[in-house]
Every structure is written in structure tokens, then in C-alpha cells.
Design an enzyme around this catalytic site. Structure first.
Site, short mmCIF file in Angstrom:
data_model
loop_
_atom_site.label_atom_id
_atom_site.label_comp_id
_atom_site.label_asym_id
_atom_site.label_seq_id
_atom_site.Cartn_x
_atom_site.Cartn_y
_atom_site.Cartn_z
N ASP A 167 -7.17 4.82 -1.92
CA ASP A 167 -8.04 3.89 -2.64
C ASP A 167 -8.16 2.57 -1.89
O ASP A 167 -7.46 2.35 -0.89
CB ASP A 167 -7.52 3.66 -4.07
CG ASP A 167 -6.10 3.08 -4.08
OD1 ASP A 167 -5.92 1.93 -3.63
OD2 ASP A 167 -5.17 3.76 -4.56
N GLN B 212 0.00 4.78 1.84
CA GLN B 212 -0.29 6.21 1.77
C GLN B 212 -1.48 6.48 0.85
O GLN B 212 -1.95 7.61 0.76
CB GLN B 212 0.95 6.96 1.26
CG GLN B 212 2.15 6.87 2.18
CD GLN B 212 3.41 7.39 1.52
OE1 GLN B 212 4.21 6.63 0.99
NE2 GLN B 212 3.59 8.69 1.53
N HIS C 172 -3.27 7.84 5.23
CA HIS C 172 -3.81 9.13 4.80
C HIS C 172 -5.32 9.11 4.59
O HIS C 172 -5.86 9.98 3.90
CB HIS C 172 -3.08 9.59 3.53
CG HIS C 172 -1.63 9.86 3.76
ND1 HIS C 172 -0.69 9.87 2.74
CD2 HIS C 172 -0.94 10.11 4.90
CE1 HIS C 172 0.50 10.13 3.25
NE2 HIS C 172 0.38 10.28 4.55
#
Length: 231
Positions: free
Chosen positions: A90, A87, A105
Site C-alpha cells: 500500500d 513489506q 514486495h
């Protein structure tokens, strides 16, 4: 044939690297209300704020490094076919060496067209007004904001369905549709749930082992358990 380990990760695994999560601070993400910086409405209301917010997140990402949790998951590829469904936006899993990472995401280091969702570019620097696609449409962060569809969900479901082991690391299991992935595991698939403040998982039919630790300690314990299972 290596057994397949599927791992769902959330903000908790990156928190140890210094990346903050809004769920730890009353709905604020780095001092901003998530409705202002992580929704289509926020983008339409104040795109300058949204661009600046993600430019700052991109800068922050250059200042942090993968932690032991990321590194151990990468090491597990020696013995398992590891698929990470994250999720997080980075790139710490990739930088740690994981080779199969699916971002539910979106990704901080990518941007996309505001008009063509398939027009996606790698992007390391600031994103500004006047940064256009080939048809002079403004570019936006390649982030799945609240209220938007999750394009990678179908692929995530297929990966989950094939898991021999399924681990949940550092996620509250309260953000859907990601939290619903656990329901697509087969009944025989063992679930490992790593979180310092685990919640009760309702209606779970799988074998479950809760590891109430921060991600780095919990992943080290998970590695030991899985390697023992192979012997």
C-alpha cells in the site's frame, strides 16, 4: 547531522487502517488462498482471478487512510533521517508524509510488463486483459509474488547497514528475505521490536527493546524513547 532511523514495517502497521493480512486468517488473504493470488503459478493458472483480486485491493486502498503509526513515523523526519523499508504494497507511508520509502514486495498502485521487469507504470484504476506495454505484452500487478526475486533487497541491505537505530514494526519476522535484514545491522545498533505478539529473535547480537503493543501505540512509545535519547 541527524541520526539515521531505519524502520522495517509489515502488515501489522496497515492492519489498523483496515487492510487485512493473510497471516491472521489461516493462509487466506481477503478470502483467497495466497497460492492462487500471490504466486507466479497462480497467475499462469488463473490470471483473471489475479487481476480481479488486485483490482479489488486497489479499490480498498482508496477507502482507507494512514493511521497514527504511519503519521508518527513521518513526524520523526523532523529529528531523524528516517528510512522506511516496508513489506507492504500500500501507499499509506507516503500518504502520511514519509519521504524515504522502499517497497520490498512491490506496490499496488503500479503495474509492470510481463516480459520486461523494468517497464513499470503508475496505475490507479483497474488492470484488465488487453492493457499492454509498448510491445503489446500484457501488464501485470507490480507485486513481488512468493517465489520471485526481491529486486530492492540490495538497496535495503545498504540502508540497514547504515542505521543508527533499527525498528521492526508489525511484521512476523518469518517472511524472508525481509526478516533477514536485521542481521545486517551493526552490533551497536539498538533494535526496537514493536508487535503485540512478539516472537523470540534467535542469535540476535544487538541491544534489543521489545515493545509488545499494536503499531500506533508502539510507535508513539518509540518516538518518546528516541527523542529522549537525543537529549
Amino acid at each position: 547531522m541527524k541520526k539515521r532511523l531505519v524502520v522495517l514495517t509489515g502488515a501489522g502497521i496497515s492492519a489498523e487502517s483496515g487492510i487485512k493480512t493473510f497471516r491472521d486468517s489461516d493462509g487466506l488473504w481477503e478470502g483467497h488462498n495466497v497460492n492462487d493470488v500471490a504466486t507466479p503459478e497462480g497467475w499462469h493458472k488463473n490470471p483473471a482471478l489475479v487481476l480481479d483480486f488486485y483490482n479489488q485491493r486497489r479499490k480498498q486502498l482508496r477507502e482507507v487512510a494512514p493511521n497514527l503509526g504511519h503519521q508518527i513515523l513521518a513526524e520523526l523526519e523532523k529529528d531523524f533521517e528516517v528510512h522506511i523499508i516496508t513489506q507492504n504494497v500500500d501507499d499509506l507511508h507516503e500518504r502520511a508524509g514519509s519521504s524515504n520509502v522502499l517497497h520490498l514486495h512491490g506496490e499496488l498502485l503500479k503495474v509492470r510488463s510481463t516480459k520486461n521487469p523494468n517497464y513499470i507504470l503508475d496505475w490507479q484504476d483497474d488492470l484488465n486483459f488487453g492493457d499492454f506495454d509498448d510491445n503489446q505484452n500484457q501488464l501485470r500487478p507490480h507485486i513481488v509474488w512468493f517465489g520471485e526475486e526481491v529486486p530492492a533487497l540490495d538497496e535495503a541491505i545498504k540502508i540497514t547497514q547504515s542505521a543508527d537505530y533499527f525498528a521492526v514494526i508489525g511484521t512476523s519476522l518469518q517472511v524472508y528475505p525481509a526478516a533477514g535484514l536485521i542481521d545486517f545491522t551493526s552490533r551497536e545498533t539498538p533494535i526496537f521490536y514493536i508487535d503485540p505478539k512478539p516472537i523470540k529473535i534467535p542469535n540476535l547480537r544487538n541491544p534489543l527493546e521489545v515493545i509488545p503493543e499494536v503499531a500506533s501505540k508502539g510507535v508513539a512509545f518509540l518516538k518518546e524513547k528516541l527523542l529522549n535519547d537525543l537529549q
